[in-house]
Motif scaffolding. Structure first.
Motif, PDB file in Angstrom:
ATOM      1  N   ASN A 187       0.839  -1.201   0.000  1.00  0.00           N
ATOM      2  CA  ASN A 187       0.000   0.000   0.000  1.00  0.00           C
ATOM      3  C   ASN A 187       0.881   1.262   0.000  1.00  0.00           C
ATOM      4  O   ASN A 187       1.975   1.267   0.558  1.00  0.00           O
ATOM      5  CB  ASN A 187      -0.994  -0.219   1.150  1.00  0.00           C
ATOM      6  N   ASP A 188       0.424   2.321  -0.688  1.00  0.00           N
ATOM      7  CA  ASP A 188       1.300   3.471  -0.953  1.00  0.00           C
ATOM      8  C   ASP A 188       1.782   4.190   0.305  1.00  0.00           C
ATOM      9  O   ASP A 188       2.947   4.550   0.413  1.00  0.00           O
ATOM     10  CB  ASP A 188       0.586   4.482  -1.868  1.00  0.00           C
ATOM     11  N   ASP A 189       0.859   4.413   1.273  1.00  0.00           N
ATOM     12  CA  ASP A 189       1.262   5.087   2.518  1.00  0.00           C
ATOM     13  C   ASP A 189       2.369   4.297   3.203  1.00  0.00           C
ATOM     14  O   ASP A 189       3.356   4.841   3.688  1.00  0.00           O
ATOM     15  CB  ASP A 189       0.098   5.141   3.524  1.00  0.00           C
TER      16      ASP A 189
ATOM     17  N   LEU B 223       5.719   4.625   1.456  1.00  0.00           N
ATOM     18  CA  LEU B 223       6.379   5.908   1.716  1.00  0.00           C
ATOM     19  C   LEU B 223       6.960   5.930   3.143  1.00  0.00           C
ATOM     20  O   LEU B 223       8.112   6.339   3.354  1.00  0.00           O
ATOM     21  CB  LEU B 223       5.382   7.059   1.521  1.00  0.00           C
ATOM     22  N   GLN B 224       6.170   5.432   4.104  1.00  0.00           N
ATOM     23  CA  GLN B 224       6.672   5.381   5.491  1.00  0.00           C
ATOM     24  C   GLN B 224       7.897   4.485   5.583  1.00  0.00           C
ATOM     25  O   GLN B 224       8.859   4.781   6.283  1.00  0.00           O
ATOM     26  CB  GLN B 224       5.586   4.865   6.434  1.00  0.00           C
TER      27      GLN B 224
ATOM     28  N   THR C  40       5.262  11.955   7.257  1.00  0.00           N
ATOM     29  CA  THR C  40       4.888  11.741   5.847  1.00  0.00           C
ATOM     30  C   THR C  40       3.490  12.275   5.544  1.00  0.00           C
ATOM     31  O   THR C  40       3.078  12.266   4.380  1.00  0.00           O
ATOM     32  CB  THR C  40       4.918  10.234   5.477  1.00  0.00           C
ATOM     33  N   ARG C  41       2.765  12.726   6.585  1.00  0.00           N
ATOM     34  CA  ARG C  41       1.393  13.189   6.357  1.00  0.00           C
ATOM     35  C   ARG C  41       1.381  14.306   5.312  1.00  0.00           C
ATOM     36  O   ARG C  41       2.155  15.258   5.393  1.00  0.00           O
ATOM     37  CB  ARG C  41       0.778  13.684   7.669  1.00  0.00           C
TER      38      ARG C  41
ATOM     39  N   HIS D  67       2.404  14.158   2.280  1.00  0.00           N
ATOM     40  CA  HIS D  67       3.470  14.030   1.267  1.00  0.00           C
ATOM     41  C   HIS D  67       3.248  12.789   0.408  1.00  0.00           C
ATOM     42  O   HIS D  67       2.767  11.762   0.901  1.00  0.00           O
ATOM     43  CB  HIS D  67       4.846  13.925   1.948  1.00  0.00           C
ATOM     44  N   GLN D  68       3.618  12.920  -0.890  1.00  0.00           N
ATOM     45  CA  GLN D  68       3.523  11.760  -1.796  1.00  0.00           C
ATOM     46  C   GLN D  68       4.898  11.137  -2.011  1.00  0.00           C
ATOM     47  O   GLN D  68       5.018  10.038  -2.538  1.00  0.00           O
ATOM     48  CB  GLN D  68       2.982  12.155  -3.190  1.00  0.00           C
ATOM     49  N   SER D  69       5.942  11.937  -1.683  1.00  0.00           N
ATOM     50  CA  SER D  69       7.294  11.419  -1.898  1.00  0.00           C
ATOM     51  C   SER D  69       8.217  12.040  -0.852  1.00  0.00           C
ATOM     52  O   SER D  69       7.869  13.047  -0.212  1.00  0.00           O
ATOM     53  CB  SER D  69       7.751  11.755  -3.322  1.00  0.00           C
TER      54      SER D  69
ATOM     55  N   THR E 133       9.788  16.073  -0.978  1.00  0.00           N
ATOM     56  CA  THR E 133       9.197  17.326  -0.488  1.00  0.00           C
ATOM     57  C   THR E 133       9.405  17.529   1.013  1.00  0.00           C
ATOM     58  O   THR E 133       8.911  18.493   1.591  1.00  0.00           O
ATOM     59  CB  THR E 133       7.680  17.337  -0.798  1.00  0.00           C
TER      60      THR E 133
END
Ligand SMILES: Cc1cc2nc3c(=O)[nH]c(=O)nc-3n(C[C@H](O)[C@H](O)[C@H](O)COP(=O)(O)OP(=O)(O)OC[C@H]3O[C@@H](n4cnc5c(N)ncnc54)[C@H](O)[C@@H]3O)c2cc1C
Length: 455
Positions: free
Chosen positions: A373-375, A378-379, A426-427, A429-431, A434
């Motif tokens: 899953n994407d979240d 990223l985490q 990461t809240r 943010h997509q990457s 940033t």
């Protein structure tokens, strides 16, 4: 209290923990007798030809090292660098467990390991009696009765102290609990498992990447596969007990094949005996066992699965049981009387077993539902980055459990603080591009103290 001049101990169960403990204690000069329900695995293959494997991590390796058996076991272990995640569509992706090949886990054969440990236990001076199933115990008189299941014959022994390494369904635990309640609570998971096999290719090679733990995450259920040194993979299908799909709706080999065709399509050509194995291999239940007390005065003590069975999703049940063995051997050798040694063992290990039981339950959700899953991805990317920017402060929870030997309870507590931090940072943010890295670094320094040097 009895004066224990004899230094003799009787261990119930010659499985993984029982046989390792026998090696450690025999080498410390204890007279050890092991009683095992089953026959000698060196004579009869008690898994009826099936390869069942386990992930060995640093805690377990350390215990094997203490017992002087690490090299023998590692000679047949297969390295697993990370999770190879197989999505429904698209190519599988390797998610490394650690920084490099110094942070990996190892797949080992359960029966090979058990046989090796048993042989070494006998060499160290322990006596092993097979076909002895603990039946009843008279703790006051110091008598125990065993049954030979081949002919139902009873065999009685006298004992000073019994050590229960007889697994999740421990007969010793039941006997202790009848004598003085242990505060037993068993929480069954509403999911079960079934083992299948990927055989080697015609030329004997592995059919999929050998140095990985393969996962097919599908939300409410999943498949995993661990390599065996002879070129096979043991596949474990985890399904709910109810609902669709579940072990209630997938009953026949044909239904299992249809499920695999739909959900695990890339595995179907790899498991030629799927229908047969699904119908013939039993479904295993999964549960967490909580106890408030692990010992009965100086007469009996429990360890391993008999004391704290857990769900297998962190691959730590055996590793934790092996850590128990080292701890119990150290407490028994510490000069205290047996009751004090057992109390100190329980005080050290019980809170840590609770912590790994909780992390094992959480890991199920992570494995079957979050790894793609994407979240989460990223985490996890941030976690890896922080681990290299702040190696003394930020050690991913998986690494604390798997590659270090700090108490499980400390790993659980720090892991929770780190998880909160990852979600917060990461809240929105997509990457990672940033992120304001100065602010991130300052937050890590403020919120996470350096880990103790020996953790
Ligand atoms: C599907 C699955 C996957 C797993 N994967 C992993 C993994 O990857 N890594 C990991 O670390 N752990 C894993 N585990 C957990 C691991 O298998 C256990 O934690 C480990 O086997 C515990 O060792 P033990 O010696 O306490 O118990 P056991 O290995 O169960 O040994 C108990 C022994 O006692 C004997 N016995 C039972 N009753 C009696 C009796 N009445 N009298 C005499 N003898 C008796 C049994 O025959 C057996 O030999 C997994 C578990 C499952 C179910």
């Amino acid at each position: 209290m009895i004066a224990h001049a004899s230094r003799s101990l009787s261990i119930i169960g010659a499985g993984l923990a029982g046989s390792l403990l026998a090696i450690l204690l025999s080498r410390q000069g204890w007279r050890i007798t092991l009683y095992e329900r089953r026959g000698d695995p060196r004579v009869a293959d008690y898994e009826s030809g099936r390869s069942i494997n386990l992930a060995l991590a640093e805690r377990g390796r350390n215990a094997l090292r203490q017992a002087g058996v690490e090299d023998e076991v590692m000679a047949r272990a297969v390295m697993m660098r990370g999770r190879m995640v197989h999505p429904r569509e698209g190519e599988p992706q390797l998610q490394r467990y650690g920084r490099d090949d110094s942070e990996v886990i190892w797949s080992i054969h359960r029966s090979d390991l058990n046989t090796t440990l048993l042989e070494l236990a006998e060499q160290a001076g322990a006596t092993v009696h097979f076909h002895r199933r603990l039946h009843t115990v008279d703790f006051d008189a110091g008598y125990a009765r065993f049954i030979d299941d081949r002919d139902d014959s009873p065999h009685d022994i006298r004992f000073d102290t019994l050590i229960g390494a007889d697994g999740a369904g421990s007969a010793l635990r039941a006997a202790m609990n009848r004598r003085a309640p242990l505060g037993e609570d068993i929480a069954f998971l509403d999911h079960s498992y079934k083992e299948l096999e990927i055989p080697p290719a015609d030329d004997g090679s592995f059919r999929i990447e050998r140095n990985a733990l393969h996962i097919w995450p599908r939300g409410h259920y999943m498949c995993i596969a661990l390599p065996n040194h002879e070129g096979t993979f043991t596949v474990t299908l985890f399904l709910p007990n109810q609902g669709d799909p579940s072990f209630a709706t997938i009953n026949t080999g044909a239904q299992a094949e249809a499920l695999f065709a739909r959900e695990f399509a890339d595995t179907l050509p790899l498991i030629p005996n799927l229908e047969h194995d699904f119908e013939h291999n039993p479904a295993g239940l999964l549960a967490t066992l909580y106890l408030d007390r692990w010992h009965l005065g100086d007469r009996a003590v429990l360890l391993g699965d008999a004391a704290h069975a857990m769900v297998p999703f962190h691959g730590q049940g055996m590793n934790c049981a092996f850590e128990d063995c080292v701890a119990l051997a150290a407490h028994l050798d510490g000069g205290a009387d047996r009751e004090a040694a057992f109390a100190a063992f329980q005080a050290e290990r019980l809170p840590n077993s609770r912590a790994i039981q909780a992390m094992a339950l959480e890991n199920y959700l992570e494995m079957r539902d979050r790894v793609d899953n994407d979240d989460y991805l990223l985490q996890r990317a941030l976690e890896m980055r922080l681990a290299s920017r702040h190696p003394e402060r930020f050690v991913p929870r998986y690494a604390m459990v798997t590659f270090r030997r700090m108490p499980y309870a400390l790993a659980l507590e720090r892991g929770q603080r780190q998880r909160d931090l990852l979600v917060e940072l990461t809240r929105g943010h997509q990457s990672l591009d940033t992120l304001d890295w100065d602010a991130v670094d300052a937050t890590v320094r403020e919120r996470l103290s350096p880990l103790p040097a020996d953790a």
